[in-house]
Each structure stands twice: as C-alpha cells, then as structure tokens.
Scaffold this active site. Structure first.
Site, mmCIF file in Angstrom:
data_model
loop_
_atom_site.group_PDB
_atom_site.id
_atom_site.type_symbol
_atom_site.label_atom_id
_atom_site.label_comp_id
_atom_site.label_asym_id
_atom_site.label_seq_id
_atom_site.Cartn_x
_atom_site.Cartn_y
_atom_site.Cartn_z
ATOM 1 N N ASP A 13 0.795 -1.495 -0.114
ATOM 2 C CA ASP A 13 0.009 -0.205 -0.001
ATOM 3 C C ASP A 13 0.735 1.191 -0.033
ATOM 4 O O ASP A 13 1.742 1.459 1.174
ATOM 5 C CB ASP A 13 -0.862 -0.249 1.144
ATOM 6 N N ASP A 108 -3.699 2.396 -5.422
ATOM 7 C CA ASP A 108 -2.355 2.244 -4.877
ATOM 8 C C ASP A 108 -2.133 1.175 -3.841
ATOM 9 O O ASP A 108 -1.264 1.161 -3.162
ATOM 10 C CB ASP A 108 -2.161 3.552 -3.959
ATOM 11 N N GLU A 109 -3.006 -0.136 -4.232
ATOM 12 C CA GLU A 109 -2.775 -1.289 -3.154
ATOM 13 C C GLU A 109 -2.903 -2.445 -3.768
ATOM 14 O O GLU A 109 -3.917 -2.361 -4.968
ATOM 15 C CB GLU A 109 -3.470 -0.881 -1.854
HETATM 16 P P1 TTP Z 1 -5.078 4.746 0.972
HETATM 17 O O1 TTP Z 1 -4.385 4.101 0.678
HETATM 18 O O2 TTP Z 1 -6.349 4.678 1.773
HETATM 19 O O3 TTP Z 1 -4.720 6.310 1.637
HETATM 20 P P2 TTP Z 1 -3.067 7.066 1.186
HETATM 21 O O4 TTP Z 1 -2.660 6.182 0.498
HETATM 22 O O5 TTP Z 1 -3.591 8.458 0.782
HETATM 23 O O6 TTP Z 1 -2.566 6.954 2.931
HETATM 24 P P3 TTP Z 1 -1.690 5.863 3.511
HETATM 25 O O7 TTP Z 1 -0.543 6.114 3.757
HETATM 26 O O8 TTP Z 1 -2.767 5.688 4.766
HETATM 27 O O9 TTP Z 1 -2.116 4.471 2.617
HETATM 28 O O10 TTP Z 1 -5.937 5.643 -0.323
HETATM 29 C C1 TTP Z 1 -5.201 5.854 -1.530
HETATM 30 C C2 TTP Z 1 -5.440 6.757 -2.435
HETATM 31 O O11 TTP Z 1 -7.137 6.860 -2.733
HETATM 32 C C3 TTP Z 1 -5.449 8.286 -1.627
HETATM 33 O O12 TTP Z 1 -4.080 8.746 -1.742
HETATM 34 C C4 TTP Z 1 -6.486 8.732 -2.337
HETATM 35 C C5 TTP Z 1 -7.496 8.198 -2.623
HETATM 36 N N1 TTP Z 1 -8.793 8.075 -1.716
HETATM 37 C C6 TTP Z 1 -9.646 8.797 -2.057
HETATM 38 O O13 TTP Z 1 -9.799 9.577 -2.990
HETATM 39 N N2 TTP Z 1 -11.029 8.966 -1.046
HETATM 40 C C7 TTP Z 1 -10.750 8.344 -0.015
HETATM 41 O O14 TTP Z 1 -11.754 8.392 0.861
HETATM 42 C C8 TTP Z 1 -9.698 7.412 0.477
HETATM 43 C C9 TTP Z 1 -9.621 6.595 1.729
HETATM 44 C C10 TTP Z 1 -8.740 7.342 -0.604
HETATM 45 MG MG MG Z 2 -2.235 4.106 0.666
#
Ligand code: TTP
Ligand code: MG
Length: 404
Positions: A13, A108-109
């Site tokens: 992730d 992103d995961e």
């Molecule tokens: P996530 O992997 O949940 O968050 P992140 O990568 O920003 O942070 P983390 O370090 O905790 O993993 O989500 C990935 C991307 O998806 C995030 O950068 C933006 C998008 N996203 C949204 O657009 N809306 C949302 O509510 C979430 C949770 C994510």
């Molecule tokens: Mg993320």
C-alpha cells in the site's frame, strides 16, 4: 523445504498516495501540510491528506472546508487522476516482475501471491524489500508492505508500521501479533459491530478468538463466526490476479541534465532491452511505443508511435524508440533531465502464427531468446547489446502524437 512453508502473501500500500505524487512532482511540497481534493469553497472532500496534515486531524473523506479549518497553512491541490494512474502503472509493473499473481485493490494497493517466486527471489521478506527498494529507486515513492501467510494478515500487517513500513507476520507468530490488537482493526467491524462486541466484553482479537462460538452466533449470527475466524488469523481466499497489465515501461532521471544524444541513445538501448525482456517474460507484445522526456525546466513530453503489428522483439521496439528520440532531437535538441520509454496496447503473445516474408525475424527471435537465457542465468551485466549509432531507416513516423 519451501513447498512445506505454506502460502506467502504480500499486501503493498503506497503511503499518502496522491499527496506523495504531488510531492514527487514538486519537491517544494516535501515536509508540508498538503491536502489533495475538492475545492474548499464548495462541498469538496479530502482525497488525501499528507502525513503532516494528518497530525492536525485531517483525513480522507473529510470535507475540505473542515480540513482547511484544522490546518489553515495547508496547501490545497486539485486531484490529478491521470498522473496518479500513470504512477500507479509504474508501481504495478514493478509488482509484476516478482509474480504474475497480482490482485489490485485500488489505485495504490495490491495483494501479491509470491509463494511460487521464493525459490528464485528469496523469502517473502526479501521480496518485500526488493519491491520497496525498486519503488523507491525507480518511482521515488514510499510503500508499506505486509508479509503474511494470507490476505487478511498481510493487509493488517502493511498497516502496522505505516509509513514506509515492512511488517512480517510469520506463520508461527500469528497469535502473538493478533491477540493484543484492538477489535476496531478487524475487517468488517464498524462502529456498530464494535458496540455489539463491547457488550460481550470483547475488545481485542485475543478476546474474540477465545469467545464462545454459541454466544457469538446468538449475538451476531454467522458474521460473528466469520469474524472469529479472522481473529484467529484464518483466511484461505486466493489472490485473484488481474492479468491486464496496461503498460510496461522504464525511465531514468539523471543526476545532471544530459545533452549528449549518443549517451541518451545508449540509455535508450538499455531501457528498451529491459522492457522487451519483461514483455517476453509476461508473454505479451506491444502495439505502441512511447518515449518520455523531461527537459531541465521540468516540462515533460511524451511521443508515441503505433506499430503496424504488435511485437516484443528488442530490435523492432528499439527501432521505434530510436525513431521517436531522433524526431525529438531534430525538433528540440535540449538537455534532458529524464528519459524513459514504455510500451502499451499490450496483447498476449502466444498462439500467433509467425509472419512470412519478414526475413531476419526468426533470427531476431533467436537472438532475444539466447540473450534472455544468458541474462536469467548470469544477470543483466553479462551481455550488452551492440549500440549502433545514427538514424534508423525503420524509424516510424506515422501515428506519433504529443501529449503532456
Ligand atoms: P489510501 O491507501 O487509503 O490512503 P493513502 O495512500 O492516501 O494513505 P496511507 O499512507 O494511509 O495509505 O488511499 C489511496 C488513495 O486513494 C489516496 O491517496 C486517495 C484515494 N482516496 C480517495 O480519493 N478518497 C478516500 O476516501 C480514500 C480513503 C482514498
Ligand atoms: Mg495508501
């Protein structure tokens, strides 16, 4: 014996993904509170809050207006989906070097089943380090990785040491890791479920694991039993791969801008060789070749050429890439900060009849096969393709486009 070691699943992730890409493209944002999302004046919400902004209580899905109130110094940026998708493809391409079993969960995961990769590439932890390193080196971003015997544990693990984490949950250690965790970390337990479990005096994974199944079933139905299985760390869902790699590419940012086009041509040969090899390994052929250049003033351009026929032959891809670089140089011979090439419009390479009337194609295929074989046994430093300079008569001129 490796075969007796059971499954090895990775969950990768990316950290603060949209914000991280914005920082990558504009280093002045590093260390700052960044909010990526909708307009603060309207009803926009936060897509990503940088870790710096999270310290002020900002988080995804929060109204942008609230986030700006919590963190007034934050830099608010609009969402650039196209750019995030491009970076995401680079990251997923790295995953696919380690295993074809890649299941994307979002931009992103992903889950990766590396059970079959261990003989060649080391254990799960070594593969995780390799992937984190490649993402760091080649893309310039940080990822958090969880390594575990199943999907549930791998996803849980990737979150435990975020950002830039690497957490391994070995098979024999599952209880020690899980038991103390708060029940809110369990998939499928929302605030309502938490309240129900609270009534049963269950606050941790350990307490849920030891609870009476009869009581759980009475209070939560089948869901209670499913949750208990997860709390024990049991999950046999397979990783379901998405075979559709959309592009395979390689790029390089130079320490100093390069204006020697012979040298750039040599870099291109290396990039094409690598990309062609990856195509062949993935049993794919490409219809489109793209050249990417970034000049010293950070302007990025891509030029694409569509081939008459999909190929994974190094020489054919190289001819196209050289043609694009030559055309770029003729038009704008400025020094480059970044050079990259990619292939897209990918199709499966199996089952096609060889073309007649293309003298030399068989030879090229044999050469590629021999080089692939040598490289897989002795490493990529063992051989180097000859770099013939000068304009290439096969350069494609048609179908080139210019995108930012
Ligand atoms: P996530 O992997 O949940 O968050 P992140 O990568 O920003 O942070 P983390 O370090 O905790 O993993 O989500 C990935 C991307 O998806 C995030 O950068 C933006 C998008 N996203 C949204 O657009 N809306 C949302 O509510 C979430 C949770 C994510
Ligand atoms: Mg993320």
């Amino acid at each position: 014996m490796l075969s007796g070691m059971g499954r090895q699943i990775l969950h990768v992730d990316m950290d603060e993904f949209f914000a991280a890409v914005e920082k990558l493209d504009n280093p002045a944002l590093v260390g700052k509170c960044v909010l990526v999302g909708g307009d603060p004046a309207g009803r926009g919400v936060v897509s990503t809050a940088s870790y710096e902004a999270r310290a002020f209580g900002c988080h995804s899905a929060m109204p942008m207006m609230t986030a700006v109130r919590l963190c007034p110094q934050a830099i608010v940026l609009p969402v650039r989906h196209k750019r995030y998708r491009e970076v995401s493809e680079q990251v997923f391409e790295i995953f696919r070097r380690y295993t074809p079993l890649v299941e994307p969960l979002s931009i992103d995961e992903a889950f990766l089943d590396v059970t079959g990769s261990r003989r060649l590439m080391g254990d799960g932890e070594q593969i995780a380090r390799g992937i984190k390193g490649a993402i760091r080196r080649e893309v310039g971003l940080a990822a958090s990785v969880g390594v575990a015997p199943n999907k549930f544990l791998a996803k849980l693990a990737s979150d435990l040491e975020k950002p830039d984490g690497l957490t391994v949950i070995p098979k024999d250690n599952v209880r020690q890791v899980l038991d103390p965790l708060a029940i809110s970390k369990l998939w499928g337990v929302g605030p309502a479920g938490e309240k129900q479990l609270d009534r049963l005096n269950i606050h941790t994974f350990g307490q849920l694991r030891l609870a009476s199944p009869t009581t759980l079933k009475a209070a939560l139905g089948q869901n209670g039993l499913d949750l208990q299985r997860l709390a024990r760390g049991e999950d046999d869902r397979p990783v379901v791969p998405d075979h559709q790699a959309r592009s395979i590419s390689q790029e390089c940012t130079f320490a100093r801008d390069v204006d020697d086009y012979d040298q750039l041509g040599d870099v291109l040969v290396e990039q094409v060789s690598l990309v062609a090899r990856r195509l062949r390994r993935a049993k794919l052929k490409a219809r489109t070749v793209t050249l990417k250049v970034r000049t010293g003033d950070f302007v990025t351009r891509t030029r694409s050429a569509t081939l008459g026929e999909a190929t994974n032959l190094t020489d054919e891809l190289l001819a196209a890439a050289r043609g694009l670089l030559g055309a770029w140089q003729a038009e704008n011979p400025s020094a480059l900060r970044l050079l990259g090439m990619g292939t897209s419009q990918l199709v499966a390479s199996g089952g096609q009849l060889p073309l007649f009337g293309r003298a030399g194609r068989d030879k090229m295929e044999r050469l590629d096969r021999t080089l692939d074989d040598i490289i897989s046994r002795f490493g990529s430093q063992a051989v180097r393709r000859g770099t013939v300079k000068g304009p290439n008569p096969d350069s494609p001129g048609e179908g080139a486009d210019d995108r930012d």
